[in-house]
Design an enzyme around this catalytic site. Sequence first.
Site, short mmCIF file in Angstrom:
data_model
loop_
_atom_site.label_atom_id
_atom_site.label_comp_id
_atom_site.label_asym_id
_atom_site.label_seq_id
_atom_site.Cartn_x
_atom_site.Cartn_y
_atom_site.Cartn_z
N GLU A 98 0.83 -1.21 0.00
CA GLU A 98 0.00 0.00 0.00
C GLU A 98 0.86 1.26 0.00
O GLU A 98 0.56 2.23 -0.70
CB GLU A 98 -0.94 0.02 1.21
CG GLU A 98 -1.94 -1.13 1.26
CD GLU A 98 -3.04 -1.06 0.20
OE1 GLU A 98 -3.05 -0.09 -0.57
OE2 GLU A 98 -3.87 -1.98 0.17
N ARG B 220 0.68 3.68 -3.30
CA ARG B 220 0.01 4.96 -3.07
C ARG B 220 1.01 6.10 -2.86
O ARG B 220 0.86 7.18 -3.42
CB ARG B 220 -0.91 4.88 -1.85
CG ARG B 220 -1.99 3.83 -2.01
CD ARG B 220 -3.01 3.92 -0.89
NE ARG B 220 -3.79 2.70 -0.79
CZ ARG B 220 -5.03 2.63 -0.32
NH1 ARG B 220 -5.64 3.71 0.11
NH2 ARG B 220 -5.67 1.48 -0.24
C1 DMJ Z 1 -6.23 0.50 -4.90
O1 DMJ Z 1 -5.42 0.72 -3.80
C2 DMJ Z 1 -5.49 -0.16 -6.01
O2 DMJ Z 1 -6.18 0.02 -7.20
C3 DMJ Z 1 -5.27 -1.62 -5.78
O3 DMJ Z 1 -4.67 -2.25 -6.87
C4 DMJ Z 1 -6.58 -2.30 -5.50
N1 DMJ Z 1 -7.28 -1.66 -4.45
C5 DMJ Z 1 -7.44 -0.24 -4.46
C6 DMJ Z 1 -8.64 0.28 -5.20
O4 DMJ Z 1 -9.73 -0.49 -5.19
#
Ligand code: DMJ
Length: 663
Positions: A294, A298
């Site tokens: 994450e 992100r």
């Molecule tokens: C996001 O953090 C990313 O797209 C990930 O690959 C899947 N989950 C979430 C969005 O749904």
Amino acid sequence: MYLPPSRPPPSHRDFISVTLSFGEGYDNSKSRRRRSCWRKWKQLSRMQRNVIFFLFFFLVICGLLFYINSATHWKALSVRSSEEQKMGSEIPGLKPAHPPVLPALQKADAKPEVLSQKPRKPFRRGPPSLQLKAPDGDRKDRQDRRQMAAGKAGDPEAAPREADAQTTVISWRGAVIEPEQGTHLPSRRAEASIKHASPETKTENVPASLNMRQKAVVSAFRHAWKGYRKYAWGRDELKPLSKSYNEWFGLGLTLIDALDTMWILGLKQEFEEAKRWVSKKLNFQKNVDVNLFESTIRILGSLLSTYHLSGDSLFLEKAKDLGTRLMPAFRTPSRIPFSDVNIGTGVGHPPRWTSDSTVAEVTSIQLEFRELSRLTGDTEFQEAVQLVTRHVHGLGGKKDGLVPMFISIYSGLFTHPGMFTLGARADSYYEYLLKQWIQGGKQETHLRDDYLEAVEGIKMHLLRESEPSKLTFVGELSHGHFRAKMDHLVCFLPGTLALGVHHGLPAEHMDLAKALMETCHQMNRQMETGLSPEIMYFNIFPLAGRQDMEVRPADRHNLLRPETAESLFYLYRLTGDRKYQEWGWELLQSFNQFTRVPSGGYSSINNVRDPQKPEPRDKMESFFLGETLKYLYLLFTDDKDLLSLDAYVFNTEAHPLPIWTPA
Ligand code: DMJ
């Protein structure tokens, strides 16, 4: 010898209990009956009288509560329905407040808004200048912006005092809910107000060079940002109803995830203010456990992407700092990284409940680490992730290219074999096979081959059609048993398939992409709110009276996820079929109608099937700004040079990274 105790003579009390059960004969005389009742009452013990008193008061209180509750409820309902009717009928372009079970579609062949765009300069890599004028706003916003520009009072770092004061929340049922991260229930008033939110189709305060739909996205972004800036500035996530925030890593997650979206949408002042926060406040020297995946997709992804778009080395410095602190996650016996790592102490560890890592997580950090190496010249980032890719490439336990969901950090082998899904825990493994191949200039053919094999595996094992409408969907395989279940997360797949075709992979993948896109669209439009649930079950048996899709109560939530918007963007960009823009426009309207919180921000909801009571969850995920709104904005432009798919590849959090060209 044991003698049973002799039975005591009947006591006074025993006698009374008999008479209370109507042991006496019927007597018609009133006075005698009164006397007899009074005598019986006097003959009761104190405890018996207390019990009767208690029961009596209990019944009276219940009756009163019931009366008050139903009176308020009906009053609220009548006020609400008249307000909703008013809004639904008076605001042009607004869906009716009580839409029919299937929300009315705009005609697919309806002409979309004609773009009043001036021709754009081709989008160049490197640092373009922000072309747009500062958006104008209402007086309060203008004041905020003036203060922001002057670097004083409007500074949101001083703002979220209200948010800091975590107060006790009383739910509409009267239960007292103690403040606890992520569990605030909104008050009934707040819940009602979310339903009354008018769709943000107003387009003032946004740059004039955009078309109407892009302006609506900018407006939605600014509304979301308003809530974040006011109540959650520098925090991970906004809790828009309780006007508070939630911390996950304590790293300003939403602010960072949204950086490149602000750049792309042309929100210069918002971007500059966020940049100041990154420069002054973002500090990775923190004793905090972060999830490797994450934080990579992100935070690292956004910092790298923002560096490319803005050309500001601040973002690259921050990216390098974070990347370095994440590296201890790879110190495992197998070099398959831990799921979590403490970026302050440099200690990695698995999640509490297992020693395994998730396959999608360890195989979807490669775009970011590879790019970090390319930019810094430090190869250790790339080496760490390439080792994982190579290892998984050669691993047994796949089923025609499909991978299980877990992998051991000790043995490096897949665990929990026999479960295959394109949803949670496996999804972006497939996405990153294709995207790494594209990022690296299509040199690493083993990645492309793994991807092609996996698509065949999907077709062979997971693809089915629903009944009666023959919607193509991707199910799951559990120990040889097919489950007709599809996560909304799987809706990334149409876009990925289309992207592969654009880069020269088999044209027939586009047919599958289009069929799956239709299904994802239906997953949204067949819901009463126009928003997809988290998980959908499909009917595969031709039985009379059964519908194609079914939502189970536990799966009715919508987290503002981006996958439908993401695939719509790719499908429109690569086919030019305007129906995808129409579908995206419906999606934006649904978000505005059912998830927008009037005071600022958007909230995930618990029930996509109940437009009267969608039950906001009081949480705005960072990907709503990082991905959902960005993809919608890009869907609504006809400018294929805006983040061209020949120059950029989007990471799984929608952060564009450059495609490498041979030196
Ligand atoms: C996001 O953090 C990313 O797209 C990930 O690959 C899947 N989950 C979430 C969005 O749904």
